[in-house]
Design a protein around this motif. Sequence first.
Motif, short mmCIF file in Angstrom:
data_model
loop_
_atom_site.label_atom_id
_atom_site.label_comp_id
_atom_site.label_asym_id
_atom_site.label_seq_id
_atom_site.Cartn_x
_atom_site.Cartn_y
_atom_site.Cartn_z
N ALA A 1 -27.83 21.82 -89.42
CA ALA A 1 -27.78 22.21 -88.00
C ALA A 1 -27.47 23.68 -87.87
N SER A 2 -26.51 24.13 -88.71
CA SER A 2 -26.15 25.54 -88.69
C SER A 2 -27.07 26.31 -89.60
N TYR B 1 -38.13 29.20 -101.44
CA TYR B 1 -37.67 28.72 -100.15
C TYR B 1 -36.15 28.82 -100.07
N VAL B 2 -35.69 29.28 -98.91
CA VAL B 2 -34.26 29.18 -98.58
C VAL B 2 -34.08 27.87 -97.81
N THR B 3 -33.41 26.93 -98.46
CA THR B 3 -33.24 25.60 -97.85
C THR B 3 -31.79 25.29 -97.51
N ALA C 1 -34.00 32.13 -85.53
CA ALA C 1 -33.34 30.87 -85.87
C ALA C 1 -32.30 31.04 -86.97
N VAL C 2 -32.49 32.07 -87.82
CA VAL C 2 -31.58 32.27 -88.95
C VAL C 2 -30.77 33.56 -88.72
N LYS C 3 -29.42 33.43 -88.91
CA LYS C 3 -28.53 34.58 -88.71
C LYS C 3 -27.76 34.83 -90.00
#
Length: 769
Positions: A695-696, A660-662, A729-731
């Motif tokens: 949040a980011s 997982y990327v958390t 959602a992820v950049k």
Amino acid sequence: MLAPWYSDVAQVTVKGLDSGSGLVFVSKGASLHNLGISNFNTALILSGKGNIADNNYISNSSKPLIVSGNENILVNNCVNCSSSNSDFSVETGIFVSGNKNIIGGSGVGNEIKNTLISGITVDYGVENTLLNNLITETERPIIHDNAGNNYYQAPTNTLGTQYDSYATITGNAQTGDLIQVFQSSYYGDACLAFVTEVICAGDQFTVTIPQEFIKPDANTYFVLTATSVQGNTSILSAPVKVGNFTIQCFVTNVNNEGKGSLRAAVTCVNNAASFSSPADIIFQLSEPDNVINVQGYGFTIFNGFGVRINPDGADVRIETDDNTFSGFSIPVSNVEISDLTFANFNTAIHSFGSTGKITNNTFQNNKVSVSINSSQKIDIVGNKFLSGGVGLWLNYGSASVLNNSFGSNQQTIMGAAIIAENSNNFVLTDNIFANIQASAEDTLKGESVILKSTDNAVLSQNIFTSGINSTPIISAYGLTNSQFVSNNFSSSKVGLYLNNSINNTVYNNSFTFVTDRVIELVSSDAIKLSQNTNTGLVTDGKSINLHYNEAVQSNKGKVPPVFDYATYKQGHLILRGTAIQNDIVEVFITNAQGIDLVTYLGEAKANRLGKFEFWYKVGLHDVNDFNFKATASSIADYGINSMITSEPSESFNPQIKICYVTSNSDDDVKGTLRYNIGLANKDECHVMLFDIADASKIIEPKFDLPEITAKLLTIDATSQSGYSYLSPAVKVTDKKNLDNAFVVNSEGVIAIHGLEMEGFEKPDKNHKC
């Protein structure tokens, strides 16, 4: 019509010895009136001329009345009237050997009962007139012997026709004949009541039957005599049926033969064919134990116009002590046998007509319970085949076999429940099979069903519980264009065995506790096997056995598919593999040992490169709890609807490792993108999911991310909360003038989903892929 004169007229009775004669008239012109004569060997002899005997009552005498003289008159006499079938009977009521005698007349006929041979016999004598006589309880009412009455012919070509308020009988006779009509039984063995008479004007006649003699929906028969102008009266015509009713034949006792027996009722049924009429056998048995023991030979039904044999709720058992013959042989169509019990016959019912029904019967201890040789379907419905030899043997015929039971927990069928040979359009649906075992001679091995050279068979929704573990539940040889659909098989070493069979479908069947070979194909081709499940195989057992690597392989040795790898995306386990181009791949869950096809999941189609992909919805943490097997099917050489199916693949476990990327941090620490790429390159992560709580959700690499060298990796950012197709959602953003976000240097399977990459000259670079 004869009145019961003897009920209100006082008489004198002459009673004698049974060894002698009563009264003998050798004179001329004598008269005998209102006398009772009984208990003689010969009660009354008229050997003279012109004598008159009227209103006499003759009983309990072996030879009631002999007329050897000429021109005698007998009217209103009652012969053997006090006797019934269970009492005194004689051979012949009135024996006539003289000439020109008058036996009965208008309104003054004689009444004759209970004779063994005939009511009236005319022997040698001629011009004897027999009119208005009521004759019952006999085999033949009138007999001519030795040219008696010149063998005068009875009316011929008789036909009864019913109208609204009356009926007619037409026929042929001689000009001037007096035609008399009597109400009779179906057998034509009685003159029950005088109906009417007519003079034949030419060679044809028509006589009108009053409505009072017509009984709607009941047996209504008539017999006719013809009396010539010289005075010769014929024997009775064949019985004439009037009305459209179904002929009723009654069983009133359990005797092997004789009136009221089942054998007599079958004769009645067969005689009904002469009227082109259907017939019912009706049981009127009052005994609590209605057992008909058949002796000598069985019954043959020749009436093809419709026969119904049904005790209508009564418990009737038909059995024999001699199992060398058949119970019922039926060479005609349209026969229905229902609600009877058959026991101890060689073959209880042998039907070789074109249509018929055998329903709700019970069969016990017959060598063969039902044998069918029919060009069209016989319906076998709701029967209980409890014990004995083969339940149903179908040869060169067809049958619909529905809702029957074969064997039971308490009783055994020895040999096979069903054998179908050289048959077509055989249907076997919703039947139950239990406790089927090998025959004593070991010629039949205890299969529930044996099919040989059979075409277009359908076996569906049956329950098979084998009684012997070493024998297939179903064995089929030379089976073509047939289907096995939604059956349940249990408790055997072999479930379904197909030998030298072509173009069949085995679909959605369930096999439990079938230990060695669930479906075995020998020298067979174009066999489609779809959605069949099984449990209970031993270690070396096979769900499907095509005999790979042997001299003759079935289904052309169709190659099974191979699972290559698995990944996970959007709540689905994705199984990817290799098969033949356009193969239909069916996927199953197998057990931990990788043997059984426990649960059918669905199918996928291999693309032009032979690659297939199957999605299975499963929780992320459960992906490795399942083992999978698959079969592959492709079109056979026998047409678009023909398929060949492979044996199952090797068992496959996904063995997916998830990371997982958390965090959106770029540090090389647990939970970061950089760290997880390193795990993947060490084969410690196959699916990288995102669950960043900050949040980011922007990841800014400080320097190049590690090259991806993993053999299998899916980077799936669609798993991040808030992802949508148009707005990831992820950049991953370049702030350091990096050339690439990701560099893939792998010959494995790498996929990247759901990321937005911004600012890179080349978002991803493939050295090898």
